[in-house]
Scaffold this motif. Structure first.
Motif, PDB file in Angstrom:
ATOM      1  N   THR A 141       2.904   3.899 -10.137  1.00 36.35           N
ATOM      2  CA  THR A 141       2.119   4.583  -9.104  1.00 36.35           C
ATOM      3  C   THR A 141       0.655   4.660  -9.486  1.00 36.35           C
ATOM      4  O   THR A 141      -0.236   4.339  -8.682  1.00 36.35           O
ATOM      5  N   VAL A 142       0.384   5.073 -10.728  1.00 36.12           N
ATOM      6  CA  VAL A 142      -1.002   5.215 -11.188  1.00 36.12           C
ATOM      7  C   VAL A 142      -1.708   3.862 -11.200  1.00 36.12           C
ATOM      8  O   VAL A 142      -2.830   3.724 -10.697  1.00 36.12           O
ATOM      9  N   VAL A 143      -1.057   2.855 -11.766  1.00 39.11           N
ATOM     10  CA  VAL A 143      -1.663   1.519 -11.836  1.00 39.11           C
ATOM     11  C   VAL A 143      -1.859   0.943 -10.432  1.00 39.11           C
ATOM     12  O   VAL A 143      -2.887   0.328 -10.141  1.00 39.11           O
ATOM     13  N   GLY A 144      -0.866   1.161  -9.567  1.00 39.41           N
ATOM     14  CA  GLY A 144      -0.993   0.680  -8.195  1.00 39.41           C
ATOM     15  C   GLY A 144      -2.200   1.296  -7.498  1.00 39.41           C
ATOM     16  O   GLY A 144      -2.974   0.597  -6.844  1.00 39.41           O
ATOM     17  N   ILE A 145      -2.371   2.598  -7.645  1.00 42.94           N
ATOM     18  CA  ILE A 145      -3.514   3.283  -7.029  1.00 42.94           C
ATOM     19  C   ILE A 145      -4.829   2.741  -7.585  1.00 42.94           C
ATOM     20  O   ILE A 145      -5.788   2.479  -6.836  1.00 42.94           O
ATOM     21  N   LEU A 146      -4.894   2.554  -8.905  1.00 41.85           N
ATOM     22  CA  LEU A 146      -6.124   2.059  -9.533  1.00 41.85           C
ATOM     23  C   LEU A 146      -6.465   0.653  -9.055  1.00 41.85           C
ATOM     24  O   LEU A 146      -7.621   0.365  -8.715  1.00 41.85           O
ATOM     25  N   PHE A 147      -5.478  -0.233  -9.013  1.00 39.94           N
ATOM     26  CA  PHE A 147      -5.735  -1.605  -8.590  1.00 39.94           C
ATOM     27  C   PHE A 147      -6.107  -1.670  -7.113  1.00 39.94           C
ATOM     28  O   PHE A 147      -6.989  -2.447  -6.723  1.00 39.94           O
ATOM     29  N   ILE A 148      -5.435  -0.877  -6.293  1.00 43.36           N
ATOM     30  CA  ILE A 148      -5.753  -0.863  -4.860  1.00 43.36           C
ATOM     31  C   ILE A 148      -7.166  -0.323  -4.636  1.00 43.36           C
ATOM     32  O   ILE A 148      -7.944  -0.872  -3.852  1.00 43.36           O
ATOM     33  N   ALA A 149      -7.514   0.763  -5.356  1.00 39.69           N
ATOM     34  CA  ALA A 149      -8.862   1.331  -5.239  1.00 39.69           C
ATOM     35  C   ALA A 149      -9.917   0.332  -5.703  1.00 39.69           C
ATOM     36  O   ALA A 149     -10.969   0.177  -5.059  1.00 39.69           O
ATOM     37  N   LEU A 150      -9.640  -0.365  -6.811  1.00 39.48           N
ATOM     38  CA  LEU A 150     -10.582  -1.370  -7.316  1.00 39.48           C
ATOM     39  C   LEU A 150     -10.749  -2.507  -6.315  1.00 39.48           C
ATOM     40  O   LEU A 150     -11.874  -2.982  -6.074  1.00 39.48           O
ATOM     41  N   PHE A 151      -9.651  -2.922  -5.726  1.00 36.13           N
ATOM     42  CA  PHE A 151      -9.729  -4.007  -4.744  1.00 36.13           C
ATOM     43  C   PHE A 151     -10.618  -3.606  -3.568  1.00 36.13           C
ATOM     44  O   PHE A 151     -11.499  -4.367  -3.150  1.00 36.13           O
ATOM     45  N   PHE A 152     -10.386  -2.415  -3.008  1.00 38.36           N
ATOM     46  CA  PHE A 152     -11.173  -1.999  -1.852  1.00 38.36           C
ATOM     47  C   PHE A 152     -12.631  -1.750  -2.221  1.00 38.36           C
ATOM     48  O   PHE A 152     -13.528  -1.970  -1.392  1.00 38.36           O
ATOM     49  N   LEU A 153     -12.883  -1.322  -3.457  1.00 38.60           N
ATOM     50  CA  LEU A 153     -14.261  -1.152  -3.907  1.00 38.60           C
ATOM     51  C   LEU A 153     -14.987  -2.495  -3.907  1.00 38.60           C
ATOM     52  O   LEU A 153     -16.119  -2.610  -3.415  1.00 38.60           O
TER      53      LEU A 153
END
Length: 294
Positions: A141-153
């Motif tokens: 969950t944590v890694v998924g959120i981080l990668f998704i946030a990085l992608f959208f950034l």
């Protein structure tokens, strides 16, 4: 508490599906091709991690596995581009052939083995809000959120993201403005491949026993996610992944009460949700509506 536990597990599973669905959508937005070899790319990346982790450690193995799956996706993209046709249906069908070849070779290498990722979480569990959850799913969950946030950034705030969005919205005009379509396509496929590897690592982790030759088929669970969210929507991919993960977990967790629906209905439930949403919104929850001029 059981419902809360199932929802939390569903969100963690949904974050993994979101990474897979995001890979599908990025590739589609960049080239208008649905990469049906995405499951084999996932399997290739996770296999590389399983093989390398005993020698390099877990994190370096994940980094190398992500590079390997990104390169694998780029090779597939070059094969697709070599067809020199603008018929995206033909190119999508071509990825099925690539998937068969790649999956066959990986199945030969893995055989009947079940490979572990060498992750630091193992089978440990932790208590959150009165429920017991596997550490691997919390990490997912944590890694998924981080990668998704990085992608959208990157997608929303950088020049590269602007070029990708421009190419996705109007490739012809973007090309006239000097945007290299080949670079956009290669980068889109590389990003999709890397995201697939990260998702594959967590799909093979606890509570699943590990990676086997059929693990790539799990990527097919992301198909309802991208249809639910909208095939051309990155935000929809994330939303669809969460919906599929929570739906599947809730149905599987209440299988005894839903036995009249048949064994294994949890696998089918996301497709039922997909059909219901398509009856309401044919373009998906966040997909672009098709405009027909008369």
């Amino acid at each position: 508490m059981k419902i809360l536990q199932l929802v939390l597990l569903g969100v963690s599973l949904g974050s993994i599906y979101s990474l897979i669905a995001l890979g599908f959508v990025v590739i589609y937005k960049g080239t208008k091709v649905i990469n049906l070899a995405h499951g084999s790319v996932l399997l290739a990346g996770a296999y590389a991690v399983a093989v390398l982790s005993p020698h390099t450690g877990f994190l370096p193995a994940v980094a190398l596995g992500a590079v390997a799956s990104a390169l694998c996706a780029v090779v597939i993209q070059r094969l697709v581009a070599a067809m020199r046709t603008q018929n995206h249906l033909v190119l999508t069908i071509l990825t099925i052939g690539v998937d068969i070849l790649l999956a066959t070779e990986l199945s030969r290498r893995i055989g009947s083995r079940v490979l572990t990722m060498g992750d630091p979480w193992g089978g440990r569990r932790v208590e959150i809000l009165g429920t017991v959850l596997p550490q691997a799913r919390i990490a997912a969950t944590v890694v998924g959120i981080l990668f998704i946030a990085l992608f959208f950034l990157v997608f929303r705030r950088t020049d590269f993201g602007v070029r990708m969005r421009a190419s996705a919205d109007d490739p012809r005009t973007a090309a006239l403005m000097g945007i290299d379509q080949r670079k956009v396509a290669l980068t889109s496929w590389a990003i999709g491949g890397a995201l697939a590897c990260v998702a594959g690592v967590f799909l093979a982790g606890f509570p699943n026993p590990g990676l086997d030759h059929t693990s790539g088929l799990i990527a097919l669970n992301a198909i309802p996610a991208i249809i639910i969210g909208g095939l051309d929507s990155t935000e929809g991919a994330v939303l669809g992944g969460l919906i599929v993960g929570v739906t599947q977990t809730l149905v599987d967790g209440n299988a005894s009460s839903l036995h009249f629906l048949g064994e294994g209905f949890g696998t089918v439930a996301p497709y039922v949700v997909m059909l219901l949403i398509l009856l309401w919104r044919p373009s998906g929850l966040m997909g672009s509506k098709e405009l027909n001029r008369v």
